[in-house]
Motif scaffolding. Structure first.
Motif, PDB file in Angstrom:
ATOM      1  N   GLN A   1       1.036   3.911  -2.910  1.00  0.00           N
ATOM      2  CA  GLN A   1       0.861   5.608  -2.698  1.00  0.00           C
ATOM      3  C   GLN A   1       1.555   6.275  -3.269  1.00  0.00           C
TER       4      GLN A   1
ATOM      5  N   LYS B  24       0.817  -0.966  -0.039  1.00  0.00           N
ATOM      6  CA  LYS B  24       0.135  -0.146   0.006  1.00  0.00           C
ATOM      7  C   LYS B  24       0.851   1.164   0.098  1.00  0.00           C
TER       8      LYS B  24
ATOM      9  N   ASN C  29       1.843   9.702  -5.922  1.00  0.00           N
ATOM     10  CA  ASN C  29       2.205  10.693  -5.307  1.00  0.00           C
ATOM     11  C   ASN C  29       3.342  11.206  -5.128  1.00  0.00           C
TER      12      ASN C  29
END
Length: 357
Positions: free
Chosen positions: A209, A205, A213
């Motif tokens: 992420q 995860k 980003n």
């Protein structure tokens, strides 16, 4: 036989309730009081189920394994707590410091199985000298326990040793553990698989992420740096005004806008133009923050930090699990070598185990 064992447990319990208070008081004064108490309690339980000598042999294996972790932690300069034995769960030592690199985690995790391998030597000598099958059984058990601990699944030692390798290693180890746990229906193995699955999911995860980003995080950090500079410039300007109050009146009449805030806005607009498509919305948010915050730079910094924090955690996770290629190779070879030696010891001793009558 079962009545005798439980009778012995009752006698020991009665002793602890009476005279045992004195012993507990003395142990509390000792640096290793917790270790000795938990050792005694575990031995009591193991003795009732497996017999005294088997319990002693099992605790010997667990103790040497944990001492390997302890020595590795001391080598790294980490502060540690005492070893605590938990009946039917093993033993643990408390680490009071945080790993800064996967290499540190690998060294500490490697110390346990390596010490476990060394603990097999006296057992092999005992079997060679006496020919007593007891030594061979404990030898085989020690090889099995340390081999199991080397499964590449976090939080087992194998998963921690290989924390700096690609996540696919953890996924493969987890799949093997789940398959074996379901085939043999072991609740302990499935519990370990649950924690291992949580670690894999968390790492995946964070990696996803961060990848999505990364440019946004760079944007926020650039904006934050500019806000800090603007704040410092404003504070210097305030000091100059305080030293020369007459200048303040002049500027109040002639100026109707904050040049530092305007400069910040222009910088953010430049960042917006330079950022990729997925980051433009974030840049727009920052521009709106500037309108809201006016000259309150601390408020603007707090808002930017709120956006940075979750992305920073993802970045730290990704960076932590990155290990140089050379170091990855050395770690993997050391892991495979220890795994191979323990596997040979396990298979070799299995062939000489006594057959149940």
């Amino acid at each position: 036989m079962a009545k005798k064992r439980w009778g012995g447990l009752a006698v020991a319990g009665a002793f602890l309730l009476t005279k045992g208070k004195v012993i507990l008081a003395l142990l509390k004064l000792s640096k290793f009081g917790g270790t000795l108490i938990s050792f005694g309690v575990s031995l009591l339980f193991y003795a009732q189920v497996f017999g005294v000598w088997f319990g002693v042999g099992l605790l010997y294996l667990l103790f040497i394994h944990e001492m390997g972790h302890l020595l590795a932690a001391k080598r790294l300069g980490f502060k540690t707590g005492p070893a605590i034995f938990v009946p039917f769960m093993g033993a643990v030592i408390g680490i009071k410091d945080t790993f800064r690199t996967p290499k540190q985690e690998a060294i500490l995790a490697y110390g346990g199985p390596l010490a476990g391998l060394v603990s097999l030597i006296p057992l092999a000598i005992g079997y060679a000298v006496t020919g007593n099958d007891f030594w061979l059984v404990i030898f085989h058990l020690g090889a099995l326990l340390n081999l199991f601990n080397l499964l590449p699944v976090s939080p087992l030692d194998g998963g921690r040793i290989l924390a700096g390798l690609p996540i696919i290693v953890w996924v493969a180890g987890l799949a093997a553990l789940i398959a074996y746990g379901l085939t043999n229906f072991s609740l302990i193995l499935l519990l370990i698989a649950f924690f291992g699955g949580s670690a894999v999911w968390k790492r995946y995860k964070f990696a996803k992420q961060y990848e999505e980003n990364r440019s946004t995080l760079m944007l926020y950090r650039a904006a934050r740096e500019r806000v800090l500079r603007a704040k410092a410039e404003q504070e210097r300007a305030n000091v100059e005004v305080a030293l020369a109050p007459e200048v303040e009146e002049e500027q109040t009449v002639e100026s109707t806008y904050d040049p530092i805030a305007w400069s910040l806005r222009l910088d953010l607009q430049d960042l917006r133009q330079a950022s990729p498509e997925e980051a433009r919305q974030e840049a727009d948010d920052l521009l709106r923050y500037q309108y809201d915050a006016a000259n309150d730079y601390d408020a603007l910094l707090r808002r930017i930090d709120q956006r940075i924090e979750p992305l920073r955690l993802a970045e730290e996770s990704v960076q932590y699990h990155q290990m140089p290629k050379k170091q990855q190779t050395i770690t993997l070879l050391a892991y495979l070598a220890l795994d191979a030696i323990l596997f040979i010891a396990f298979e070799y001793s299995k062939g000489y185990l006594p057959t149940p009558s």
